[in-house]
Design an enzyme around this catalytic site. Structure first.
Site, short mmCIF file in Angstrom:
data_model
loop_
_atom_site.label_atom_id
_atom_site.label_comp_id
_atom_site.label_asym_id
_atom_site.label_seq_id
_atom_site.Cartn_x
_atom_site.Cartn_y
_atom_site.Cartn_z
N CYS A 73 1.46 20.96 -17.07
CA CYS A 73 2.30 20.12 -17.95
C CYS A 73 3.21 20.45 -18.91
O CYS A 73 2.96 22.05 -19.83
CB CYS A 73 1.19 19.02 -18.94
SG CYS A 73 1.78 17.78 -19.83
N HIS A 92 -1.39 1.47 -4.52
CA HIS A 92 -1.28 2.60 -4.66
C HIS A 92 -0.46 3.76 -5.41
O HIS A 92 -0.83 4.62 -5.51
CB HIS A 92 -1.10 3.46 -3.03
CG HIS A 92 -2.35 3.03 -1.93
ND1 HIS A 92 -2.66 2.69 -1.08
CD2 HIS A 92 -4.19 1.95 -2.73
CE1 HIS A 92 -3.81 1.99 -0.31
NE2 HIS A 92 -4.43 1.56 -2.00
N CYS A 142 -0.79 14.04 -16.36
CA CYS A 142 -0.75 14.83 -16.40
C CYS A 142 -2.65 13.99 -16.46
O CYS A 142 -2.77 13.36 -17.57
CB CYS A 142 -0.62 15.84 -18.06
SG CYS A 142 -1.53 16.95 -18.38
N GLN A 175 1.25 -1.17 0.23
CA GLN A 175 -0.15 -0.01 0.57
C GLN A 175 0.57 1.60 0.37
O GLN A 175 0.21 2.52 0.27
CB GLN A 175 -1.21 0.22 1.53
CG GLN A 175 -2.01 -1.18 1.24
CD GLN A 175 -2.23 -1.20 2.65
OE1 GLN A 175 -3.49 -0.92 2.88
NE2 GLN A 175 -1.64 -2.14 3.54
N VAL A 234 3.60 4.81 -1.06
CA VAL A 234 4.31 5.01 -2.68
C VAL A 234 5.36 4.73 -3.04
O VAL A 234 5.63 5.96 -3.63
CB VAL A 234 3.07 5.87 -2.50
CG1 VAL A 234 1.75 5.55 -2.81
CG2 VAL A 234 3.32 7.01 -1.21
N GLY A 285 3.02 -4.21 9.43
CA GLY A 285 3.03 -2.70 9.21
C GLY A 285 1.39 -1.93 8.77
O GLY A 285 1.84 -0.89 8.56
N ARG A 312 2.18 -3.30 15.18
CA ARG A 312 2.42 -2.37 16.48
C ARG A 312 0.73 -1.95 16.50
O ARG A 312 0.70 -1.49 15.45
CB ARG A 312 3.01 -1.63 16.59
CG ARG A 312 5.11 -2.11 17.13
CD ARG A 312 5.20 -1.35 17.23
NE ARG A 312 6.77 -1.39 18.40
CZ ARG A 312 7.84 -0.83 18.02
NH1 ARG A 312 8.15 -0.75 16.39
NH2 ARG A 312 8.38 -2.04 18.71
N GLY A 313 0.24 -1.89 17.47
CA GLY A 313 -1.34 -1.86 17.43
C GLY A 313 -2.59 -3.08 16.87
O GLY A 313 -1.97 -4.10 16.17
#
Length: 273
Positions: free
Chosen positions: A174, A115, A123, A97, A99, A214, A241-242
Site C-alpha cells: 500500500c 462480487h 488496502c 456476478q 467483476v 450466462g 448454454r449448459g
C-alpha cells in the site's frame, strides 16, 4: 424460443442476473463452460489470500500479466442489448456476478456488482483505495520486463504462469501505510457485503421477470436470487448454454449465444413496440 421469451417479458419489468457466460464473447474466460472444464483450475480463495504471502504473490504475479487483456475487453452485443433494454424501460436493474465492469462500459446504469470490480484495489490495513491501472504501473516498475511474452488468459483476470516464475515477483505494498493490497472483489470463500446483498434482493423483489443470463448459478451468491424469485412466484427466464441450477423452475430457457439472443430480444421488442 425468442418469441416465447418476448411474450414472457412483454409489459413486465425485467431484472437481469448475469454471469461469466455473458462476458466470454468479450474474450474473458469463465470457470464452467465446456472449454473451461477441460482445463480445470483452482480459483483464488479469499481466506488464503489474506493469510498467505505466497498466495498473494501468486495472484498479483498472474494479475500483472492478465490485467491488460481485462482492461482492453469491450462490451459485446449482449451487454449492449441489456443497456438498450434498460433505455427502453424493459430492464430496470442488472445484478451481475462479473467483476469486469463491462455492463457499465456497455451503457447499463442501474447495476449491482455482487462480487465487486477488478478496477479497484484496497488496502487491508488502512482501507486506502487505488486504481488498478495505477497499481499496474507500480508493479511494472518493481518487475521490469514482466509483461513481455504471451501467456494464456485465466478467469480471475489473471493468466497461467509457471510456479518458478511466480516466486520472483515483487508485490508492491500500500502506498499509504505499506500494508497488504487486495482487489476489491469477492473471492471464493469470501462473503458478499450485506448492503450489496440487500440491494440485489430489493431489485429481485421488484422484478416482473427474473432473466438469468450466462450463469450456471452453481455458486449460492447468485442462486439465492433465483430461489427468491421462485418463492415470490416471479417468472424466471434463462439464457445459457449448459445446465443451470434451478432451471426446472424456468418458464423459458434458451440454450444459445447470450449475445445474439439478447440482441434478438431487444430488436424484437423494439420492432413490435
Amino acid at each position: 424460443m425468442i418469441d416465447r421469451l418476448c411474450e414472457l417479458v412483454r409489459g413486465k419489468t425485467v431484472v437481469a442476473l448475469t454471469g461469466a457466460g455473458l462476458s466470454t464473447e468479450s474474450g474473458i474466460p469463465d470457470y464452467r463452460s465446456p472449454e473451461a472444464l477441460a482445463r480445470p483450475r483452482r480459483p483464488i480463495q479469499g481466506p488464503e489470500f489474506v493469510r498467505s504471502e505466497a498466495v498473494r504473490r501468486r495472484y498479483w504475479a498472474r494479475s500483472a500479466l492478465g490485467w491488460e487483456r481485462m482492461r482492453r475487453a469491450e462490451p459485446n452485443e449482449g451487454h449492449r442489448a441489456l443497456a438498450a433494454l434498460e433505455r427502453s424501460g424493459v430492464v430496470v436493474h442488472v445484478i451481475t456476478q462479473n467483476v469486469d465492469r463491462l455492463h457499465r462500459k456497455g451503457g447499463s446504469r442501474n447495476v449491482t456488482e455482487l462480487h465487486g470490480a477488478l478496477e479497484e484495489v484496497g488496502c487491508l490495513g488502512c482501507g486506502a483505495l487505488e486504481d488498478r491501472d495505477a497499481l499496474q504501473g507500480r508493479m511494472l516498475v518493481l518487475n521490469p520486463g514482466w509483461t513481455t511474452g504471451d501467456v494464456p488468459a485465466a478467469p480471475d483476470g489473471d493468466a497461467e504462469l509457471p510456479a518458478d516464475r511466480e516466486e520472483r515477483f515483487v508485490v508492491p505494498p500500500c502506498g499509504r501505510c505499506g500494508g497488504v493490497l487486495k482487489p476489491r472483489v469477492v473471492f471464493f470463500g469470501d462473503n458478499v457485503p450485506r448492503p450489496i446483498v440487500d440491494e440485489a434482493f430489493h431489485a429481485t423483489d421488484t422484478a416482473g421477470v427474473l432473466l438469468v443470463v450466462g450463469s450456471s448459478l452453481a455458486v449460492f451468491s447468485g442462486y439465492r436470487f433465483l430461489r427468491r424469485a421462485v418463492e415470490r412466484g416471479t417468472p424466471v427466464a434463462i439464457v445459457n448454454r449448459g445446465p443451470v441450477r434451478g432451471e426446472e423452475h424456468a418458464a423459458v430457457k434458451v440454450e444459445a449465444s447470450t449475445g445474439s439472443t439478447l440482441d434478438a430480444l431487444a430488436r424484437t421488442l423494439a420492432s413490435r413496440g
